[in-house]
Design a protein around this motif. Structure first.
Motif, PDB file in Angstrom:
ATOM      1  N   GLY A 127      11.770   4.804  16.956  1.00 42.29           N
ATOM      2  CA  GLY A 127      11.170   5.844  16.131  1.00 42.29           C
ATOM      3  C   GLY A 127       9.755   5.479  15.726  1.00 42.29           C
ATOM      4  N   LEU A 128       9.519   4.184  15.542  1.00 42.19           N
ATOM      5  CA  LEU A 128       8.180   3.734  15.201  1.00 42.19           C
ATOM      6  C   LEU A 128       7.210   4.008  16.343  1.00 42.19           C
ATOM      7  N   ALA A 129       7.650   3.772  17.576  1.00 39.18           N
ATOM      8  CA  ALA A 129       6.795   4.053  18.730  1.00 39.18           C
ATOM      9  C   ALA A 129       6.428   5.537  18.767  1.00 39.18           C
ATOM     10  N   ASP A 130       7.397   6.391  18.471  1.00 43.79           N
ATOM     11  CA  ASP A 130       7.129   7.834  18.452  1.00 43.79           C
ATOM     12  C   ASP A 130       6.095   8.191  17.387  1.00 43.79           C
ATOM     13  N   LEU A 131       6.244   7.612  16.183  1.00 46.94           N
ATOM     14  CA  LEU A 131       5.287   7.877  15.105  1.00 46.94           C
ATOM     15  C   LEU A 131       3.889   7.387  15.475  1.00 46.94           C
ATOM     16  N   LEU A 132       3.804   6.187  16.037  1.00 46.78           N
ATOM     17  CA  LEU A 132       2.506   5.633  16.416  1.00 46.78           C
ATOM     18  C   LEU A 132       1.844   6.462  17.509  1.00 46.78           C
ATOM     19  N   ALA A 133       2.619   6.900  18.504  1.00 47.70           N
ATOM     20  CA  ALA A 133       2.068   7.729  19.580  1.00 47.70           C
ATOM     21  C   ALA A 133       1.596   9.066  19.029  1.00 47.70           C
ATOM     22  N   GLU A 134       2.366   9.617  18.128  1.00 49.21           N
ATOM     23  CA  GLU A 134       1.977  10.885  17.498  1.00 49.21           C
ATOM     24  C   GLU A 134       0.693  10.696  16.683  1.00 49.21           C
ATOM     25  N   ALA A 135       0.603   9.590  15.967  1.00 47.53           N
ATOM     26  CA  ALA A 135      -0.594   9.314  15.172  1.00 47.53           C
ATOM     27  C   ALA A 135      -1.814   9.102  16.064  1.00 47.53           C
TER      28      ALA A 135
ATOM     29  N   VAL B 273       0.862  -1.171   0.000  1.00 43.25           N
ATOM     30  CA  VAL B 273       0.000   0.000   0.000  1.00 43.25           C
ATOM     31  C   VAL B 273       0.903   1.226   0.000  1.00 43.25           C
ATOM     32  N   ALA B 274       0.691   2.102  -0.950  1.00 45.34           N
ATOM     33  CA  ALA B 274       1.503   3.312  -1.042  1.00 45.34           C
ATOM     34  C   ALA B 274       0.968   4.356  -0.067  1.00 45.34           C
ATOM     35  N   VAL B 275       1.880   5.066   0.559  1.00 38.82           N
ATOM     36  CA  VAL B 275       1.478   6.168   1.421  1.00 38.82           C
ATOM     37  C   VAL B 275       1.014   7.293   0.509  1.00 38.82           C
ATOM     38  N   PRO B 276      -0.206   7.791   0.706  1.00 41.78           N
ATOM     39  CA  PRO B 276      -0.708   8.825  -0.191  1.00 41.78           C
ATOM     40  C   PRO B 276       0.119  10.109  -0.113  1.00 41.78           C
TER      41      PRO B 276
ATOM     42  N   VAL C 274       2.462  10.245   9.775  1.00 46.10           N
ATOM     43  CA  VAL C 274       1.605  10.308  10.962  1.00 46.10           C
ATOM     44  C   VAL C 274       0.132  10.337  10.552  1.00 46.10           C
ATOM     45  N   ARG C 275      -0.211  11.142   9.564  1.00 41.60           N
ATOM     46  CA  ARG C 275      -1.604  11.208   9.101  1.00 41.60           C
ATOM     47  C   ARG C 275      -2.043   9.869   8.505  1.00 41.60           C
ATOM     48  N   TYR C 276      -1.155   9.241   7.780  1.00 39.57           N
ATOM     49  CA  TYR C 276      -1.489   7.943   7.202  1.00 39.57           C
ATOM     50  C   TYR C 276      -1.755   6.921   8.310  1.00 39.57           C
ATOM     51  N   LEU C 277      -0.865   6.852   9.293  1.00 36.39           N
ATOM     52  CA  LEU C 277      -1.053   5.930  10.410  1.00 36.39           C
ATOM     53  C   LEU C 277      -2.337   6.238  11.177  1.00 36.39           C
ATOM     54  N   ALA C 278      -2.638   7.517  11.366  1.00 36.66           N
ATOM     55  CA  ALA C 278      -3.847   7.911  12.094  1.00 36.66           C
ATOM     56  C   ALA C 278      -5.102   7.424  11.380  1.00 36.66           C
TER      57      ALA C 278
ATOM     58  N   ALA D 210      -2.479  10.681  18.615  1.00 39.23           N
ATOM     59  CA  ALA D 210      -2.904  11.995  19.103  1.00 39.23           C
ATOM     60  C   ALA D 210      -3.426  12.892  17.986  1.00 39.23           C
ATOM     61  N   VAL D 211      -3.690  12.322  16.814  1.00 39.53           N
ATOM     62  CA  VAL D 211      -4.172  13.091  15.668  1.00 39.53           C
ATOM     63  C   VAL D 211      -5.539  12.543  15.268  1.00 39.53           C
ATOM     64  N   ASP D 212      -6.466  13.442  14.962  1.00 36.35           N
ATOM     65  CA  ASP D 212      -7.764  12.961  14.466  1.00 36.35           C
ATOM     66  C   ASP D 212      -7.617  12.590  12.994  1.00 36.35           C
ATOM     67  N   PRO D 213      -8.560  11.867  12.432  1.00 33.85           N
ATOM     68  CA  PRO D 213      -8.427  11.413  11.039  1.00 33.85           C
ATOM     69  C   PRO D 213      -8.234  12.539  10.028  1.00 33.85           C
ATOM     70  N   ALA D 214      -8.634  13.754  10.361  1.00 33.08           N
ATOM     71  CA  ALA D 214      -8.439  14.866   9.441  1.00 33.08           C
ATOM     72  C   ALA D 214      -7.033  15.423   9.517  1.00 33.08           C
ATOM     73  N   GLY D 215      -6.222  14.892  10.458  1.00 36.83           N
ATOM     74  CA  GLY D 215      -4.833  15.310  10.550  1.00 36.83           C
ATOM     75  C   GLY D 215      -4.582  16.411  11.557  1.00 36.83           C
ATOM     76  N   ARG D 216      -5.581  16.744  12.354  1.00 33.57           N
ATOM     77  CA  ARG D 216      -5.400  17.799  13.361  1.00 33.57           C
ATOM     78  C   ARG D 216      -5.038  17.184  14.705  1.00 33.57           C
ATOM     79  N   PRO D 217      -4.108  17.788  15.463  1.00 36.12           N
ATOM     80  CA  PRO D 217      -3.784  17.266  16.802  1.00 36.12           C
ATOM     81  C   PRO D 217      -5.038  17.293  17.677  1.00 36.12           C
ATOM     82  N   THR D 218      -5.175  16.270  18.532  1.00 35.39           N
ATOM     83  CA  THR D 218      -6.342  16.224  19.429  1.00 35.39           C
ATOM     84  C   THR D 218      -6.018  16.782  20.780  1.00 35.39           C
TER      85      THR D 218
END
Length: 184
Positions: free
Chosen positions: A166-174, A127-130, A143-147, A176-184
């Motif tokens: 680094g993966l843990a950091d990306l997942l934790a950041e994701a 699956v390609a990251v958009p 981060v938006r893709y993971l979210a 904390a983001v809503d599906p529209a890409g805004r921080p929650t």
């Protein structure tokens, strides 16, 4: 009435047959097969052979393996199929085994499915990251893709499974983001 004994060669040639005198293989190789695929190759391939009324040799020809390789998988001498196209053909046979024509034993439908699977040239894809609009960084894009892939609790659990990376950091950041890409 007694049933005449069959030689191992006769048993091996009977489609999908697993005679009572031939127990299912076990041991570390079969355990590894179950860990990787959910069932042993013996169970999976015997089910396919029974559904399509195939011998090991015919199954080998359909999926694109040698007959000895199929035998080694079934007997637990080999753990895995390393060719993704061969594995995809096995999965496709499993998927189509539940179709009405195959379940009914319709010879024309079985022949059609076997021909389709034999001719298939499956490819492994990812699956390609958009791509995001210009000006957004790669990290934000990931981060938006993971979210968008999983809900925040699942992302937090995944992050906890790989702490300090680094993966843990990306997942934790994701998480904390809503599906529209805004921080929650």
């Amino acid at each position: 009435m007694s049933v005449p004994a069959r030689s191992p060669a006769e048993s091996a040639d009977r489609p999908g047959d697993r005679s009572a005198d031939r127990p299912a293989p076990d041991g570390p190789t079969v355990t590894r097969q179950v860990d990787l695929y959910g069932l042993s190759w013996s169970d999976r391939l015997h089910r396919v052979m029974a559904a399509y009324r195939l011998t090991q040799a015919r199954l080998a020809a359909v999926i694109g393996l040698s007959a000895p390789m199929v035998s080694q998988l079934i007997s637990g001498q080999r753990v895995k199929i390393s060719n993704p196209a061969v594995y995809a053909r096995v999965v496709r046979l499993e998927e189509l085994a539940g179709s009405p024509g195959v379940r009914a034993g319709d010879p024309a439908e079985i022949a059609r499915v076997l021909a389709e699977v034999t001719a298939a040239t499956p490819t492994l894809t990812t699956v390609a990251v958009p791509v995001t609009p210009a000006g957004r960084g790669e990290r934000e894009q990931v981060v938006r893709y993971l979210a968008g892939l999983a809900p925040p609790p699942a992302l937090r659990l995944a992050a906890a499974a790989v702490p300090g990376t680094g993966l843990a950091d990306l997942l934790a950041e994701a998480a904390a983001v809503d599906p529209a890409g805004r921080p929650t």
